[in-house]
Scaffold this motif. Structure first.
Motif, PDB file in Angstrom:
ATOM      1  N   HIS A  29       0.964  -1.144   0.211  1.00 27.89           N
ATOM      2  CA  HIS A  29       0.320   0.270   0.144  1.00 27.89           C
ATOM      3  C   HIS A  29       1.187   1.341  -0.111  1.00 27.89           C
ATOM      4  O   HIS A  29       2.048   1.142  -0.168  1.00 27.89           O
TER       5      HIS A  29
ATOM      6  N   ASP B  83       0.715   4.363   1.697  1.00 26.20           N
ATOM      7  CA  ASP B  83      -0.196   5.482   3.234  1.00 26.20           C
ATOM      8  C   ASP B  83      -0.897   6.454   3.123  1.00 26.20           C
ATOM      9  O   ASP B  83      -0.249   7.571   2.398  1.00 26.20           O
TER      10      ASP B  83
ATOM     11  N   HIS C  76       4.691  -0.584   0.146  1.00 30.80           N
ATOM     12  CA  HIS C  76       5.484  -1.316   0.936  1.00 30.80           C
ATOM     13  C   HIS C  76       4.636  -1.822   1.889  1.00 30.80           C
ATOM     14  O   HIS C  76       3.364  -1.663   1.714  1.00 30.80           O
TER      15      HIS C  76
ATOM     16  N   ARG D 171       8.366   5.826  14.872  1.00 26.18           N
ATOM     17  CA  ARG D 171       7.443   6.292  13.182  1.00 26.18           C
ATOM     18  C   ARG D 171       7.803   7.755  13.057  1.00 26.18           C
ATOM     19  O   ARG D 171       7.241   7.661  14.244  1.00 26.18           O
TER      20      ARG D 171
HETATM   21 FE   LIG Z   1       1.483   1.308   5.845  1.00 32.90          FE
END
Ligand SMILES: [Fe+2]
Length: 270
Positions: A100, A102, A252, A266
């Motif tokens: 996908h 993000d 990813h 993250r």
């Molecule tokens: Fe993701």
């Protein structure tokens, strides 16, 4: 270009070698951003940055944003989200099973970049899998390129990947949010090169093609295409590594993790 770089497997992204982000100067920061946009994803080994240096590095790329569904590290570092996998977690990893891009389900103000740093890395599992939209677009047959040149995709937060989000929200006691949906062109130009923006984990439908009956065929074709081995780099983490990718050009997904602890920091960047 002064920084030393080398390609990731299957020409997915670039490693930036011999750099210490703890003593980054302005020229290096400018060059890193250029490499990021050009290659889509960069890999910088064993940096082990403290939260302040990590957050400051993110600011050289763009504006860090608060990601609504994930917890911030603490009040001082609201932009750092802790992604933790515990040994007894039985459900799917957050963002696993489907490639996908993000937040493709947002219409405006989609954050462009995602960055992870490995804090605790289990041995032999927990790779992050990347696929290059640049390379995947290049290898499309001309006939498919022609069919999708003006196409748009309908992307939804309730798409195939939603199961990992729903599990995560349940775990954190968050009331499930309403689904969000957006449309974007699926062939886009980044840094002068065409790339595929098809986010299989969110893609519901393809529109704006000449023959309506091709829609389902093209959707399946493109999802299968970006998943081909020849476009994939399964990145094996070491502690302190940084992976930073451009969601416009790179797809990813997380891989399955069992019976071990893994912690990542993250930062989402606009
Ligand atoms: Fe993701």
């Amino acid at each position: 270009m002064n920084l030393s770089i080398s390609p990731g497997k299957n020409n997915v992204g670039a490693y930036i070698n011999d750099i210490n982000l703890k003593s980054l100067d302005q020229d290096q920061a400018t060059e890193i951003k250029k490499i990021l946009n050009q290659y889509g994803v960069i890999f910088i080994k064993e940096q082990n940055l403290d939260p302040e240096t990590y957050q400051n590095f993110a600011k050289t790329i763009g504006q860090p944003v608060v990601y609504p569904r994930l917890k911030g590290l603490d009040e001082k570092f609201p932009f750092i989200n802790v992604i933790e996998r515990k040994p007894d977690d039985k459900n799917l990893s957050f963002g696993s099973s489907w490639l996908h891009q993000d937040t493709s389900y947002l219409s405006n103000d989609r954050p462009r970049y995602t960055m992870l740093m490995g804090k605790e890395i289990p041995v032999g599992q927990g790779n992050t899998i990347f696929s290059s939209g640049f390379n995947a677009y290049d290898k499309l047959p001309d006939e498919i390129k022609e069919k999708i040149k003006d196409a748009t995709g309908v992307f939804s937060s309730a798409g195939p990947i939603a199961v990992t989000r729903l599990e995560r929200e349940k775990e954190m006691g968050i009331k499930s949010s309403e689904s969000m949906e957006a449309e974007h062109p699926i062939v886009i130009t980044v840094d002068g090169k065409k790339t595929l923006y098809v986010s299989p984990g969110h893609l519901m439908k393809i529109k704006n093609i000449k023959k309506e009956e091709d829609a389902e065929y093209l959707k399946n074709y493109l999802v299968e295409h970006v998943n081909k081995e020849e476009f994939i780099f399964s990145y094996e983490w070491s502690k302190g590594d940084i992976c930073l990718w451009d969601n416009l050009s790179i797809l990813h997904m997380a891989s399955e993790i069992k019976n071990c602890r893994r912690v990542m920091h993250r930062i989402t960047i606009k």
